[in-house]
Design an enzyme around this catalytic site. Structure first.
Site, PDB file in Angstrom:
ATOM      1  N   CYS A 338       0.638  -1.480   0.516  1.00 48.01           N
ATOM      2  CA  CYS A 338      -0.329   0.152  -0.322  1.00 48.01           C
ATOM      3  C   CYS A 338       0.793   1.196   0.028  1.00 48.01           C
ATOM      4  O   CYS A 338       0.435   1.751  -0.868  1.00 48.01           O
ATOM      5  CB  CYS A 338      -1.188  -0.084   1.530  1.00 48.01           C
ATOM      6  SG  CYS A 338      -1.193  -1.257   2.047  1.00 48.01           S
ATOM      7  N   LYS A 473     -13.999  -3.982   6.910  1.00 50.62           N
ATOM      8  CA  LYS A 473     -13.688  -4.894   5.961  1.00 50.62           C
ATOM      9  C   LYS A 473     -15.048  -6.071   5.506  1.00 50.62           C
ATOM     10  O   LYS A 473     -15.869  -6.122   5.842  1.00 50.62           O
ATOM     11  CB  LYS A 473     -12.447  -5.253   5.837  1.00 50.62           C
ATOM     12  CG  LYS A 473     -12.757  -5.944   7.514  1.00 50.62           C
ATOM     13  CD  LYS A 473     -11.328  -6.770   7.463  1.00 50.62           C
ATOM     14  CE  LYS A 473     -10.758  -7.494   8.990  1.00 50.62           C
ATOM     15  NZ  LYS A 473      -9.961  -8.691   9.075  1.00 50.62           N
TER      16      LYS A 473
END
Length: 649
Positions: A338, A473
């Site tokens: 990321c 999530k």
RNA sequence: GCCGUUUUAGCUCAGUGGUAGAGCACUUCCUUGGUAAGGAAGAGGUCAUGGGUUCAAAUCCCAUAAAUGGCUCCA
């Protein structure tokens, strides 16, 4: 009188003291016989405990997961009773039911041990006790009485548990000569426990804290029928046969080397073919879904991880920095992709018109997992994520989420995982402060996830408080061919990194806005996915993935040229396979190809050479007849196309 | 990381305080065989690594590493 509403919606009246057993009896004698417990307004209770109120009621049997749990919990008590009989003075910890069976943590006292060799004797004792048909009797006790009882018994663990319990909520359960502190519920009596198997013994710290004393944990499972135990043990055997560590070696997919290092898999040629096919498959799907592949380095400067926050959180427990001749310069092996992708996002100004930006990379990352955690390919220290980061506007979260779900569903279909659920992990509503990001954004993203999942018709479970600190999530849990659960794909919203990296886009009103970041990995990691896939299909991969799709087996060396010709034709048609040139009889070549799970064997001898055909034998099925090579290719390609749902070759 | 167990040939595994074993795989030769193992010969081991005990250690003890069953952990 009380009104009892049954699952079918019907309402029946019973006298005030009526129990679940009375309700079951009123329905059928068989049900009453098989009932293990009841669910009263969602709470599982003893079958013989008076219901005492108007309620929605469900009779629990062995076919119900809660019924099984009750059965196993009661079996744990039976184990404890047997242990007390066989090992006088044994101290008991806790003994819950688990997904498959139960365990009991016990302290045998100095110098005494239990090993699997002692299991048969304990099992025998358990069965002997079960036959007595002892009732599990529930009794409410005061805290003082409970403490007195366990002080008398000198059981420090139960006393420790009692300290944390409130007076008035304490119950004991007794069966036979054994009494345990227990919330319950339990099955009516010990007689339904007909088959007992102790499976494993292991150490476990009291209350899971390694500062505490280590107890002996005995795992076991029980069944109401001997046949079910046999079937369960067969399933365990099958799981052993399918173990990816075993098949990975046998099928020459991957290996480990002590010299290279623990947890660092080496992919062998066949495993690499498999892995590359998976990559290629996903890469194509992603290009169609508007992803842009990127490539980033395996290391990053320390500053990158200071910015991302990972240095502070994981720096000390990671692979330690790589130094350079330049004093003070430090690089870290990347533990995730990321931060690199954030920097790609920042490489130029972004307009709201550019969003979403979807950056995809099969990125290899390194994490220093604890040595005791390493396990085959499922837990390693270097692995490749099928990673992508979507940078989008807050109003695009739902649509992007939906699209990611589509990709995950496509993957699960093509790889034949029909049985899966999706877990939605949200904030703990009681404790909103431990999360980063605005309340408004969280609410929006959580709604978006729930709606997207609902619109896709996903079978979901929602867990409050399971979200990461940086965002909610959605995880996909698949069930494999043996019914085991695995977590695979994940989709996570992230409000943290855009903030830390100060990511921006220019909105239509020329203001600077913060994009939302979505992490997603449909496979999770290639290593883990391949491991699950191996165990799911037992090494018999879907045809399109199989590293060796065919083997040409010449009857004798006289037909080697023809065999080679067949091989070359198939390779031209993009099939993968080999010719078995060994000086062996055909039976032997077939056996070896069967053992290595090659889907198609093409046998060629005099007859085939003269007629320009091949004799086809299918793995696990046998001879399926002769045909011209073109027909074989055609049928092969049709099969592959069907598997991929016609979308990808 | 913690507790237990394990580590012998490429693989699966026997073995014992006194010269290292089997099956499969591998090499060579014989065999040219039609749907799950043809025959023979050969080669292959610092018994995980490092210490210690012993006349003698692969075997007993200690440490380390890796694997493994759990526990704790998983960005």
């Amino acid at each position: 009188m009380i009104d009892i509403t049954l699952p079918d919606g019907s309402v029946r009246q019973f006298v005030d003291g009526a129990t679940g057993f009375d309700v079951a009896s009123s329905i059928s004698e068989g049900l009453a016989r098989n009932a293990l417990g009841v669910r009263v307004n969602g709470e599982v209770r003893d079958l013989h405990r008076p219901i005492g109120q108007n309620a929605n009621l469900e009779i629990l049997t062995w076919n119900d997961q809660d019924g099984k749990a009750t059965f196993w919990h009661s079996s744990a008590h039976l184990l404890a009773e047997a242990l007390e009989a066989l090992y006088p003075g044994v101290k008991l910890g806790i003994g819950p039911s688990i997904e498959n069976g139960f365990y009991y943590d016990v302290d045998l006292g100095e110098g005494r041990t239990i090993s699997s060799e002692d299991f048969p004797e304990i099992e025998k004792k358990m069965l002997e006790l079960a036959k007595k048909k002892s009732q599990y009797e529930r009794k409410e006790v005061s805290k003082a009485d409970a403490i007195a009882y366990f002080t008398e018994k000198a059981d420090p663990y139960k006393l420790d548990l009692l300290e944390r319990l409130e007076d008035g909520s304490i119950t004991f359960y007794t069966q036979g000569d054994f009494t345990d502190l227990c919330r319950g519920p339990h099955i009516p009596d010990t007689s339904p426990i007909k088959a007992v198997k102790l499976l494993n013994v292991a150490g476990a710290y009291w209350r899971g804290d390694e500062k505490n004393k280590q107890l002996t944990r005995i795992y076991g499972i029980t069944f109401p029928k001997a046949k079910e135990l046999t079937e369960y043990l067969e399933r365990l055997e099958e799981a052993k046969r399918r173990d990816h560590r075993k098949l990975g070696k046998e099928l020459e997919l991957f290996t480990f080397s002590e010299k290279v290092g623990a947890g660092l898999p080496l992919w062998l040629p066949k495993g690499t073919l498999l892995r590359e096919r998976l990559e290629q498959f996903l890469r194509r799907a992603q290009v169609k879904a508007g992803y842009q592949p990127v490539v980033t380095p395996h290391i990053g400067a320390k500053e990158l991880y200071v910015t991302s926050g990972h240095y502070e959180k994981y720096g000390a427990d990671s692979f330690q920095p790589i130094k350079t001749p330049n004093p003070g310069e430090e690089f870290f092996l990347k533990p995730m992709n990321c931060p690199h992708h954030c920097e790609i996002y920042k490489s130029k100004p972004r307009s709201y018109r550019d969003l979403p930006v979807r950056l995809a990379e099969f990125g290899t990352v390194y994490r220093y997992e604890q040595s005791g955690e390493l396990h085959g390919l499922t837990r390693v220290r270097g692995f490749t994520q099928d990673d992508a980061h979507i940078f989008c506007r807050p109003d695009q979260v739902k649509e992007e989420f939906t699209k990611v779900i589509d990709i995950v569903l496509y993957v699960l279909k093509a790889l034949d995982f029909p049985d899966f659920t999706a877990q939605i992990s949200l904030r703990d509503p009681e404790n909103k402060t431990k999360y980063i990001g605005s309340d408004e954004n969280w609410a929006r993203a959580e709604t978006a996830i729930q709606e997207a999942a609902a619109e896709k018709g996903l079978n979901t479970v929602t867990e409050l408080g399971e979200a990461a600190f940086y965002g909610p999530k959605l995880d996909f849990m698949v069930r494999d061919a043996l019914g085991r659960k695995w977590q695979l794909g994940t989709i996570q919203v992230d409000y943290n990194l855009p903030e830390r990296f100060d990511l921006e886009y220019v909105a239509s009103d020329n203001s600077r806005q913060r994009p939302v970041m979505i992490h997603r990995a449909p496979f999770g990691s290639l290593e883990r996915f391949v491991a699950v896939l191996i165990e799911h299909c037992g090494g018999n991969f879907p045809l399109w993935l199989s590293p060796e799709q065919f083997a040409v087996l010449p009857i004798s060396e006289k037909y080697h040229d023809y065999a080679q010709q067949i091989h070359d034709t198939l390779v031209q048609a993009e099939l993968r396979g080999t010719v078995d040139h060994r000086d062996e009889k055909i039976g032997r070549k077939i056996r070896d190809a069967e053992v290595s799970k090659v889907p198609y064997m093409l046998i060629v001898g005099e007859k085939e050479q003269e007629n320009g055909i091949v004799s086809v034998r299918k793995h696990g099925e046998g001879d399926i007849g002769s045909m011209p090579i073109a027909d074989f290719i055609k049928s092969f390609q049709t099969q592959v196309a069907d598997m991929m749902d016609g979308k990808t070759a």
